[in-house]
Design a protein around this motif. Structure first.
Motif, mmCIF file in Angstrom:
data_model
loop_
_atom_site.group_PDB
_atom_site.id
_atom_site.type_symbol
_atom_site.label_atom_id
_atom_site.label_comp_id
_atom_site.label_asym_id
_atom_site.label_seq_id
_atom_site.Cartn_x
_atom_site.Cartn_y
_atom_site.Cartn_z
ATOM 1 N N ALA A 1 25.406 17.132 2.090
ATOM 2 C CA ALA A 1 24.513 17.519 1.507
ATOM 3 C C ALA A 1 23.120 18.021 2.306
ATOM 4 C CB ALA A 1 24.010 16.702 0.358
ATOM 5 N N ALA A 2 23.139 17.500 3.472
ATOM 6 C CA ALA A 2 21.869 17.756 4.280
ATOM 7 C C ALA A 2 22.161 19.065 5.078
ATOM 8 C CB ALA A 2 21.663 16.524 5.396
ATOM 9 N N LEU A 3 23.361 19.695 5.101
ATOM 10 C CA LEU A 3 23.541 20.857 5.692
ATOM 11 C C LEU A 3 23.457 22.147 4.918
ATOM 12 C CD1 LEU A 3 26.769 19.604 7.774
ATOM 13 C CD2 LEU A 3 24.631 19.768 8.634
ATOM 14 N N PRO A 4 23.152 23.239 5.361
ATOM 15 C CA PRO A 4 22.939 24.345 4.765
ATOM 16 C C PRO A 4 24.487 24.915 4.430
ATOM 17 C CG PRO A 4 22.280 24.923 7.052
ATOM 18 C CD PRO A 4 22.566 23.214 6.900
ATOM 19 N N GLU A 5 24.464 25.915 3.437
ATOM 20 C CA GLU A 5 25.644 26.769 3.105
ATOM 21 C C GLU A 5 25.708 27.846 4.042
ATOM 22 O OE1 GLU A 5 27.197 27.214 -0.766
ATOM 23 O OE2 GLU A 5 25.391 26.570 -1.422
ATOM 24 N N PRO A 6 26.786 28.393 4.443
ATOM 25 C CA PRO A 6 28.023 27.971 4.091
ATOM 26 C C PRO A 6 28.395 26.408 5.263
ATOM 27 C CG PRO A 6 28.352 29.968 5.568
ATOM 28 C CD PRO A 6 26.780 29.594 5.102
ATOM 29 N N LEU A 7 29.160 25.644 4.539
ATOM 30 C CA LEU A 7 29.339 24.413 5.440
ATOM 31 C C LEU A 7 30.374 24.782 6.484
ATOM 32 C CD1 LEU A 7 30.081 21.859 2.267
ATOM 33 C CD2 LEU A 7 27.888 22.102 3.752
ATOM 34 N N SER B 1 36.658 23.788 -13.700
ATOM 35 C CA SER B 1 36.959 22.315 -13.777
ATOM 36 C C SER B 1 35.247 22.010 -14.286
ATOM 37 C CB SER B 1 37.166 21.788 -12.437
ATOM 38 O OG SER B 1 38.564 22.339 -12.043
ATOM 39 N N ASP B 2 35.389 20.861 -14.648
ATOM 40 C CA ASP B 2 34.047 20.047 -15.229
ATOM 41 C C ASP B 2 33.727 19.344 -13.786
ATOM 42 O OD1 ASP B 2 32.045 18.273 -16.126
ATOM 43 O OD2 ASP B 2 33.193 17.041 -17.086
ATOM 44 N N THR B 3 32.561 19.863 -13.325
ATOM 45 C CA THR B 3 32.256 19.514 -12.243
ATOM 46 C C THR B 3 30.828 18.575 -12.077
ATOM 47 O OG1 THR B 3 30.634 21.555 -11.969
ATOM 48 C CG2 THR B 3 32.805 21.494 -10.701
ATOM 49 N N THR B 4 30.564 18.094 -13.460
ATOM 50 C CA THR B 4 29.472 16.818 -13.596
ATOM 51 C C THR B 4 29.630 15.933 -12.513
ATOM 52 O OG1 THR B 4 29.611 17.499 -16.004
ATOM 53 C CG2 THR B 4 28.607 15.611 -15.055
ATOM 54 N N GLY B 5 28.529 15.780 -11.837
ATOM 55 C CA GLY B 5 28.376 14.567 -10.992
ATOM 56 C C GLY B 5 28.877 14.907 -9.533
ATOM 57 N N VAL B 6 29.247 16.379 -9.272
ATOM 58 C CA VAL B 6 29.565 16.616 -7.961
ATOM 59 C C VAL B 6 28.991 18.022 -7.567
ATOM 60 C CG1 VAL B 6 31.719 15.433 -7.914
ATOM 61 C CG2 VAL B 6 31.689 17.921 -8.579
ATOM 62 N N VAL B 7 28.614 18.395 -6.264
ATOM 63 C CA VAL B 7 28.324 19.859 -6.117
ATOM 64 C C VAL B 7 29.293 20.608 -5.479
ATOM 65 C CG1 VAL B 7 25.884 19.106 -5.945
ATOM 66 C CG2 VAL B 7 27.494 18.827 -3.738
ATOM 67 N N VAL B 8 29.275 21.903 -5.687
ATOM 68 C CA VAL B 8 30.458 22.770 -5.254
ATOM 69 C C VAL B 8 29.525 23.627 -4.224
ATOM 70 C CG1 VAL B 8 32.013 24.629 -5.916
ATOM 71 C CG2 VAL B 8 31.767 22.756 -7.371
ATOM 72 N N ARG B 9 29.924 23.797 -2.951
ATOM 73 C CA ARG B 9 29.305 24.779 -1.888
ATOM 74 C C ARG B 9 30.495 25.631 -1.213
ATOM 75 N NH1 ARG B 9 25.900 21.033 1.444
ATOM 76 N NH2 ARG B 9 24.500 22.745 1.589
ATOM 77 N N ARG B 10 30.105 26.736 -0.763
ATOM 78 C CA ARG B 10 30.784 27.555 -0.038
ATOM 79 C C ARG B 10 31.154 27.000 1.405
ATOM 80 N NH1 ARG B 10 29.992 33.964 -1.019
ATOM 81 N NH2 ARG B 10 31.907 33.660 0.409
ATOM 82 N N LEU B 11 32.339 27.572 1.720
ATOM 83 C CA LEU B 11 33.078 26.971 3.232
ATOM 84 C C LEU B 11 32.839 28.293 4.086
ATOM 85 C CD1 LEU B 11 34.192 24.848 4.748
ATOM 86 C CD2 LEU B 11 36.414 25.711 3.909
ATOM 87 N N GLU B 12 32.460 28.092 5.484
ATOM 88 C CA GLU B 12 32.242 29.199 6.321
ATOM 89 C C GLU B 12 33.447 29.770 6.425
ATOM 90 O OE1 GLU B 12 31.092 28.482 10.330
ATOM 91 O OE2 GLU B 12 32.575 26.686 10.420
ATOM 92 N N GLY B 13 33.644 30.898 6.808
ATOM 93 C CA GLY B 13 34.950 31.642 7.295
ATOM 94 C C GLY B 13 35.254 32.558 6.119
ATOM 95 N N ASN B 14 35.807 33.556 6.504
ATOM 96 C CA ASN B 14 36.323 34.861 5.831
ATOM 97 C C ASN B 14 37.850 34.498 5.504
ATOM 98 O OD1 ASN B 14 36.084 37.184 4.354
ATOM 99 N ND2 ASN B 14 36.714 38.476 5.972
ATOM 100 N N CYS B 15 38.006 33.485 5.003
ATOM 101 C CA CYS B 15 39.618 33.380 4.574
ATOM 102 C C CYS B 15 39.787 32.837 3.143
ATOM 103 C CB CYS B 15 40.170 32.018 5.613
ATOM 104 S SG CYS B 15 41.770 31.658 5.429
ATOM 105 N N GLY B 16 39.336 33.716 2.403
ATOM 106 C CA GLY B 16 39.380 33.175 0.818
ATOM 107 C C GLY B 16 40.836 33.568 0.393
ATOM 108 N N ARG B 17 40.929 33.266 -1.065
ATOM 109 C CA ARG B 17 41.999 33.388 -1.748
ATOM 110 C C ARG B 17 42.293 34.746 -2.221
ATOM 111 N NH1 ARG B 17 44.868 28.874 -5.595
ATOM 112 N NH2 ARG B 17 45.857 28.251 -3.475
ATOM 113 N N ARG B 18 43.596 35.450 -1.968
ATOM 114 C CA ARG B 18 43.778 36.631 -2.654
ATOM 115 C C ARG B 18 45.020 36.484 -3.742
ATOM 116 N NH1 ARG B 18 45.545 40.691 1.629
ATOM 117 N NH2 ARG B 18 46.671 38.716 2.612
#
Length: 315
Positions: free
Chosen positions: A183-189, A256-273
């Motif tokens: 949580a202390a690191l900026p996005e993208p992780l 999904s129900d993300t209550t109680g967690v955080v969702v953050r982007r991951l570095e890199g250009n390797c998304g899902r197609r």
């Protein structure tokens, strides 16, 4: 000896039990009561003069006679569908039953819009949704139990005859508790920072072809998940209990129900197609072709990106 007046609905119920492995599941997919499915199978066994299932096993297993009859039943119903589609084509409309394979995140975020739009524009087409993990979808495609399929490009399909059209791209994300050190690191992780923690992913642990494994390998990191699952909500639940951090595709987190967690982007250009697939070794019925076209014209899910023009071409 089977008479010529055997009812086709008996074959439908019989094959539904074959494909689902139980009378209860067969009743659900055929929209019939379980007693009715059982009655159809019993009538077919009575006419055949032999048992078609070994009911002592779970899931129920075909006898040798049942396996032989299943091949003929599929062929008979297939010819009937082909005849109906041929007549429909001459009437200028597409009609019939088509099976759409999908996996959890597009089934929740995309398929309902597809089906509602198709119901308005082509009410004579009935779509049966077959929602499974990616390996199970591949098996169903190989067995000709699916006509059109939604699946990611990675891991690659096992069948070499499949062709596809890419529909969208989506990033990879990390899911962690709010007080986690990340949580202390900026996005993208950063990949290296994520790799320092126990990871939970979607997909089988032995299948290293998923997008997140490739991304970590490309950055010189080995990804050894402590838990894997085919259900996005299970990933979230495990993360919520601080059993690890989740690495998954963005759409899976969004549905999904993300209550109680955080969702953050991951570095890199390797998304899902994600693409719509069909099997070039089998002719698509007019109904299946109509569904395939509708998949390409339905607005893509929120949070995803349109496929680049060169990426979306059918191959």
């Amino acid at each position: 000896m089977l008479r010529t007046d055997v009812r086709l609905e008996w074959f439908v119920s019989f094959l539904a039990v074959v494909d689902t492995g139980s009378f209860g599941a067969a009743a659900e997919v055929t929209h019939r009561s379980q007693p009715r499915v059982s009655t159809h199978v019993a009538a077919l066994e009575r006419e055949a003069g032999v048992a078609l299932f070994d009911r002592r096993k779970r899931p129920v297993a075909l006898t040798d006679a049942g396996a032989a009859l299943a091949e003929h039943a599929r062929r008979i119903l297939g010819e009937l569908h082909s005849a109906e589609e041929a007549m429909a084509a001459r009437r200028g409309i597409a009609r019939g039953v088509v099976t759409l394979g999908s996996y959890p995140s597009p089934s929740a975020a995309f398929v309902p819009r597809v089906l509602s739009g198709l119901a308005r524009s082509n009410p004579d087409i009935e779509v049966i949704l077959s929602d499974h993990s990616i390996p199970v979808l591949d098996e169903a495609f190989a067995a000709a139990r699916i006509d059109v399929c939604l699946r990611p490009l990675t891991p690659p399909p096992t069948s070499k005859s499949l062709r596809h059209r890419v529909l969208w791209r989506e990033p990879l994300v990390v899911v962690h508790p709010p007080e986690h050190p990340l949580a202390a690191l900026p996005e993208p992780l950063p990949i290296a920072a994520v790799a320092e923690h126990p990871v939970i992913t979607i997909g089988r642990a032995e299948d290293m072809a998923f997008e997140w494994y490739k991304l970590f390998r490309d950055r010189g990191q080995d990804l050894h998940p402590v838990h894997t699952t085919n259900q996005p909500q299970t990933v979230i639940g495990l993360v919520r209990e601080d059993l690890g951090i989740g690495v998954m595709n963005a759409l899976a987190a969004r549905v999904s129900d993300t209550t109680g967690v955080v969702v953050r982007r991951l570095e890199g250009n390797c998304g899902r197609r994600v693409a719509a697939f069909w099997d070039a070794s089998r002719a698509l019925t007019p109904a299946a072709r109509t569904l395939f076209r509708h998949l390409g014209t339905t607005p893509i899910p929120e949070g995803t990106e349109p496929a680049p023009a060169e990426d979306a071409v059918q191959v």
